[in-house]
Design an enzyme around this catalytic site. Structure first.
Site, short mmCIF file in Angstrom:
data_model
loop_
_atom_site.label_atom_id
_atom_site.label_comp_id
_atom_site.label_asym_id
_atom_site.label_seq_id
_atom_site.Cartn_x
_atom_site.Cartn_y
_atom_site.Cartn_z
CB CYS A 331 -1.04 -0.01 1.12
SG CYS A 331 -0.55 -0.84 2.62
NE ARG A 360 2.88 -8.89 5.30
CZ ARG A 360 1.56 -8.75 5.23
NH1 ARG A 360 0.79 -9.51 5.97
NH2 ARG A 360 1.03 -7.86 4.42
CD GLN A 378 -0.67 -8.86 0.80
OE1 GLN A 378 -0.17 -7.77 0.62
NE2 GLN A 378 -1.38 -9.14 1.86
CG ASP A 380 -2.01 -5.52 -1.97
OD1 ASP A 380 -3.02 -5.76 -1.29
OD2 ASP A 380 -0.89 -5.32 -1.49
CG HIS A 382 -4.11 -0.10 -2.30
ND1 HIS A 382 -3.12 -0.96 -2.74
CD2 HIS A 382 -4.21 -0.30 -0.96
CE1 HIS A 382 -2.64 -1.62 -1.70
NE2 HIS A 382 -3.29 -1.25 -0.62
CE LYS A 466 -11.18 -7.35 9.55
NZ LYS A 466 -10.08 -8.33 9.54
CG HIS A 512 -6.11 -1.11 2.29
ND1 HIS A 512 -4.74 -1.07 2.15
CD2 HIS A 512 -6.45 -0.07 3.07
CE1 HIS A 512 -4.27 -0.05 2.84
NE2 HIS A 512 -5.29 0.57 3.42
#
Length: 640
Positions: A331, A360, A378, A380, A382, A466, A512
């Site tokens: 992000c 991670r 991911q 991802d 946005h 969320k 997100h």
């Protein structure tokens, strides 16, 4: 972007070893095993329990009764271990969603054979109908008692968790610091099974003592236990780690570093097909694809807040005497791209998407195949938009989530709406007005589509409400997948704005979203959902051509070349083996179609078609077979 359904980083207890419950207890994307509902006929649904103060009551709630039953059985197991292995020291022994476990510090290395001995001793102790005897004692007395017993781990727990008084329960020679309640006596513990052994670290810390953990489960009735054991056996057959090896899809090369996936050609091909589908659907829905670097200066992560709160989970290195971070999420990079030029309200919404690989640190004990790794990709996305665009943008994301679930064969799912705790608003970023607008947008988008959901107060992440989708797989397990999250935090931290109609700059609304969560987890879920027998559009090999003998090899090769030229993924199996052996091998390898060719097929220019579900389909011309396969591919049919 957070991984689906969790915080940026989630600590879990360090656990390693062969454990059939590990996917349901410790994974970042949790799979929840369905537990059979208690049968009210001829079972102790009305459970008599004893509280810490010695009072007794009858528990009628089946869920509470099951938890107490399992926690009591963990104490019974600990007592059996102490009988069989004197000198053992105790860790913790809670009930879990699927059963119970207890951690032990002991010199003896437990084996599968020991489980049978422990279980036999448990039955012997249960038959003695031993009472669970509670006591409430002072803190100093408890510290003295457990110190004299040599139970250093219990002393640590008491120092950390106990108030001026605390409760303990005695079961024969077992004396344990425990809140309770428990069943009145061991005679109520009749239906249980020990399942596996795993290694663990005290308090999940790799620097602390290494313990041995025994997992088990318990139910009110034998029928429920039998159903659960059958479920576990089916889950073992579908284990993506086993199938990954057998089908040659991927590997984890421990010598090169734990927690990193090596995609083999077949697995990489499936990944490529998923990625192409993902990209095409995002282009169709107005997303722009971006790519960001894997490294960034530490300042970026200080601005986002991750460096201060999650540094222990981030990989860092020094370049030119400055600290850099290997990106744990995408992000901030997407925000930098958005901020590289000024945006008017006429430009919004801006939708960025990326198949972005992140890294991670996860404790070695919680790594689990493709489902819990240290490096993952991911999907991802946005969205930067204005407040009046919220409902439409959320609706578009939900439509995409539903389309993906349907396409990949997940017919059932559960949806959770996580909102802030109304009694503790101070711990959340954003104003009341923003939270109310965001929550209303999520609810409206779901209600327009008739999506049922469960409201979870206090379960929101600190920066916004969320939605989480939990997929229900072929054997009833729930897997965390898609997530849609508002963010009131990063737009302020990074001062992410747009110029509104009033010619003033305003903070964007930022969403997100991840549709699959991560490719690795999604792939592992697919493997287990289909037990490795992928739909034909995802199958790395869609057909094997099998000649009945060497003299038909030339025809088999010509058939293979023709079908490959038609765009099908076909392999020639011309090994010097019997046809039956080759067909069985194709079945084991989950090949959708087997094309047997011999004299008649060569003479007629056909193939004898067999599929893995229905068996023999008879002779087909090559064009006919090609049309059949392509119809399945075009429709993305779940099975041939």
């Amino acid at each position: 972007m957070r991984s689906s359904g969790g915080e940026h980083f989630l600590d879990a207890e360090g656990v390693s070893g062969s454990n059939p419950l590990a996917p349901t207890i410790f994974l970042f994307m949790r799979s929840e095993c369905p537990i059979p509902a208690p049968d009210t006929e001829d079972n102790p649904a009305m459970l008599q329990v004893i509280e810490r103060d010695g009072t007794r009551r009858v528990v009628a709630d089946s869920a509470e009764a099951l938890t107490i039953l399992r926690h009591s059985t963990s104490h019974l197991m600990a007592l059996a271990v102490l009988h069989l292995f004197p000198g053992t020291h105790l860790g913790i022994g809670p009930a879990t969603e699927d059963g119970f476990y207890y951690d032990f510090q002991m010199d003896h290395a437990l084996t599968e054979e020991d489980l049978a001995r422990i279980e036999e001793k448990m039955r012997e102790l249960a038959a003695r109908d031993l009472p669970f005897e509670p006591a409430v004692i002072g803190l100093a007395e408890a510290q003295r008692v457990f110190d004299e017993m040599g139970e250093a781990l219990k002393c640590e727990l008491i120092d950390e968790k106990a108030a001026e008084t605390l409760s303990c329960y005695r079961l024969d020679t077992l004396y344990d610091f425990c809140l309770g309640p428990h069943v009145a006596s061991s005679g109520a513990l009749k239906v249980f099974k020990l399942l596996s052994i795993a290694g663990s670290y005290w308090r999940g810390d790799e620097r602390r003592p290494q313990l041995q953990r025994i997992y088990g489960t318990a139910f009110p009735t034998q029928a429920e236990l039998d159903a659960y054991l059958a479920f576990l056996e089916e889950a073992r057959k579908r284990d993506h780690r086993r199938l990954g090896r057998e089908l040659d899809l991927y590997s984890i090369q421990e010598g090169a570093g734990a927690g990193f996936v090596y995609w083999h050609p077949k697995g990489a091909l499936i990944r490529h097909l998923i990625e192409d589908f993902w990209k095409n659907e995002h282009f169709r829905r107005g997303y722009e694809l971006v790519v960001i670097p894997h490294l960034a200066r530490h300042n970026l992560w200080r601005t986002s807040g991750h460096f201060d709160y999650y540094k222990e989970n981030m990989y860092t290195l020094t370049i030119d005497e400055e600290e850099y971070v290997v990106k744990p999420m995408n992000c901030p990079g997407h925000i930098l791209i958005y901020k590289s030029r000024l945006h008017s309200y006429r430009d919004l919404p801006v939708r960025y998407a990326e198949l972005g690989t992140v890294y991670r640190y996860e404790k070695s004990g919680v790594l689990h195949g493709m489902l819990r790794v240290r490096g993952f990709t991911q999907d991802d996305g946005h969205i930067f938009c204005t407040p009046d665009q919220i409902v439409d943008e959320l609706g578009g994301v939900l439509d995409l989530c539903l389309f993906f679930m349907q396409t990949f064969g997940f017919e059932h799912y559960q949806v959770e709406l996580s909102v802030r705790d109304p009694e503790n608003k101070g711990k959340y970023a954003g104003t009341d007005e923003e939270w109310e607008m965001a929550e209303a947008g999520l609810v409206q988008a779901m209600e327009i589509r008739g999506i049922p959901y469960t409201r979870k107060e206090g379960e929101a992440v600190f920066y916004g409400p969320k939605i989480d989708f939990k997929l229900v797989d072929a054997i009833g397990r729930k897997w965390q997948c898609s997530t849609v999250q508002f963010d009131f935090n990063l737009p302020r931290r990074f001062d992410v704005n747009y110029v509104a109609a009033d010619s003033k700059e305003h903070h964007v609304f930022m969403v997100h979203r991840a549709i699959m969560g991560s490719l690795e987890r999604f792939f592992g879920t697919l493997v287990e959902h289909y037990a490795g027998a992928f739909p034909i559009w995802l199958s790395p090999e869609q057909a094997w051509v099998i000649p009945v003998s060497e003299k038909f090899g030339d025809y088999a090769r010509s058939v293979t070349a023709r079908l490959q030229a038609d765009g099908l993924r076909v392999r020639l199996d011309d090994r010097n083996e019997k046809v039956g052996y080759k067909v069985r091998e194709a079945q084991v390898q989950k090949i959708p179609f087997m094309l047997v060719v011999g004299g008649r097929e060569q003479e007629q220019g056909t193939v004898s078609v067999r599929n893995r579900y229905e068996g023999d389909l008879g002779a087909m011309e090559l064009d006919q077979f090609t049309r059949l396969v392509k119809s399945h591919i075009d429709s993305r049919a779940i099975r041939p």
